[in-house]
Write a protein that holds these residues in place. Structure first.
Motif, PDB file in Angstrom:
ATOM      1  N   UNK A 199       0.978  -1.205   0.020  1.00  0.00           N
ATOM      2  CA  UNK A 199      -0.115  -0.101   0.014  1.00  0.00           C
ATOM      3  C   UNK A 199       0.943   1.247   0.103  1.00  0.00           C
ATOM      4  N   UNK A 200       0.282   2.288  -0.756  1.00  0.00           N
ATOM      5  CA  UNK A 200       1.094   3.662  -1.012  1.00  0.00           C
ATOM      6  C   UNK A 200       0.181   4.735  -0.503  1.00  0.00           C
ATOM      7  N   UNK A 201       0.572   5.381   0.485  1.00  0.00           N
ATOM      8  CA  UNK A 201      -0.377   6.426   0.902  1.00  0.00           C
ATOM      9  C   UNK A 201       0.306   7.684   1.357  1.00  0.00           C
ATOM     10  N   UNK A 202      -0.396   8.617   1.846  1.00  0.00           N
ATOM     11  CA  UNK A 202       0.136   9.947   2.076  1.00  0.00           C
ATOM     12  C   UNK A 202      -0.025  10.184   3.573  1.00  0.00           C
ATOM     13  N   UNK A 203       1.234  10.373   4.325  1.00  0.00           N
ATOM     14  CA  UNK A 203       1.295  10.660   5.511  1.00  0.00           C
ATOM     15  C   UNK A 203       2.114  12.232   6.076  1.00  0.00           C
ATOM     16  N   UNK A 204       1.175  13.309   6.470  1.00  0.00           N
ATOM     17  CA  UNK A 204       1.664  14.345   6.932  1.00  0.00           C
ATOM     18  C   UNK A 204       2.507  14.847   5.321  1.00  0.00           C
ATOM     19  N   UNK A 205       3.772  15.068   5.392  1.00  0.00           N
ATOM     20  CA  UNK A 205       4.610  15.674   4.230  1.00  0.00           C
ATOM     21  C   UNK A 205       5.511  14.250   3.896  1.00  0.00           C
ATOM     22  N   UNK A 206       5.105  13.147   3.676  1.00  0.00           N
ATOM     23  CA  UNK A 206       5.739  12.138   3.356  1.00  0.00           C
ATOM     24  C   UNK A 206       4.869  11.010   2.566  1.00  0.00           C
TER      25      UNK A 206
END
Length: 301
Positions: free
Chosen positions: A74-81
């Motif tokens: 899984x590829x996801x956004x977390x804060x600025x990463x």
């Protein structure tokens, strides 16, 4: 934590808007392709040895061989990463944005005509055989037949374009898609180069853009997803940075810089760089022929 170095502005914007959610589609030593759940489009993480490209993010890593990444992670956004499960975190602060911008077609074509002769000669002696460039040494009947099909179909395509027979040209282009060796088949790579030239700013053959649109509408199920995305991007003038640089020098550059840029493109893939370069040459020659014919008609009338 791995630092992102540069990236396609559209990809970066999707990430910053927290609208990107996907999973790993394919893994190679230099790239990892991610499929976006919402759009179905492919995006690429590329190692620091590669140049910028559409839908791509260059990250500060030498290769992806030892990162334990797997298909469907899984590829996801977390804060600025940008995170891949619990295996990789990519820092997006201070990343440099890149956007493909093709050059303008020249008002004076003499430099282009001269440079095309240089490119053709260099590719003949230094390009990689086995795709659009025939391997004169092969005795494999399959490879001989494949080379013959690529040559005949590309020739028919160019004749149809020059003769302004768009429907016939579309059919010939479609017959090239998926044809030839490689992850991105040789016919696809050739069309990538060809269609890119038709998207040049101030291109005198505007109708060729419609040809590209018609090809892409029917191309999706004729090749693999990675190759289709490359074709789709090229059809609207979005290609990797090294190809843009080569096009600039083909139209405006001096021989030494042109050869250096051509060498860089020829190194792409196995025969992909050669196939793309031959597509660029064919596309530029087609534009020259069509614009010359139109000028002659105008003068005669």
């Amino acid at each position: 934590m791995i630092q992102a170095l540069s990236g396609d502005v559209a990809f970066l914007q999707a990430i910053r808007d927290l609208k990107f959610d996907g999973f790993i589609h394919t893994i190679f030593s230099k790239t990892v392709n991610i499929k976006c759940r919402e759009s179905g489009e492919l995006y690429t993480l590329a190692c620091n040895r590669l140049d910028n490209a559409p839908n791509s993010l260059i990250i500060d890593i030498n290769c992806f061989s030892n990162n334990h990444l797997e298909l469907n992670d899984q590829v996801f956004i977390q804060k600025s990463t940008l995170s891949i499960d619990n295996k990789m975190v990519i820092r997006l602060e201070d990343v440099k944005g890149w956007e493909c911008s093709l050059p303008c077609y020249p008002l004076n074509e003499q430099r282009l005509i001269y440079n095309l002769a240089i490119m053709k000669g260099y590719i003949e002696f230094n390009g990689k055989s086995g795709g659009m460039k025939k391997d004169s040494q092969t005795r494999n009947p399959f490879e001989v037949e494949m080379a013959k099909m690529l040559e005949e179909r590309s020739y028919s395509l160019l004749c149809s374009l020059v003769n302004n027979n768009e429907s016939e040209a579309v059919n010939h282009a479609l017959s090239l898609i998926g044809l030839g060796p490689g992850l991105t088949p040789s016919g696809d790579d050739y069309l990538t180069g060809l269609m890119t030239t038709f998207q040049l700013l101030n291109c005198p053959c505007y109708s060729l853009k419609e040809f590209c649109e018609r090809v892409i509408l029917k191309a999706k199920h004729l090749t693999n997803e990675i190759s289709y995305m490359t074709l789709k991007m090229a059809s609207v003038g979005k290609v990797r940075e090294s190809i843009v640089h080569l096009l600039c020098l083909a139209m405006y550059g001096e021989e030494k810089e042109l050869i250096k840029a051509l060498q860089h493109v020829l190194q792409i893939g196995s025969s992909s760089g050669t196939d793309i370069s031959l597509g660029l040459v064919s596309g530029l020659e087609t534009i020259l022929k069509i614009s010359s014919t139109r000028r002659n008609i105008h003068v005669n009338h």
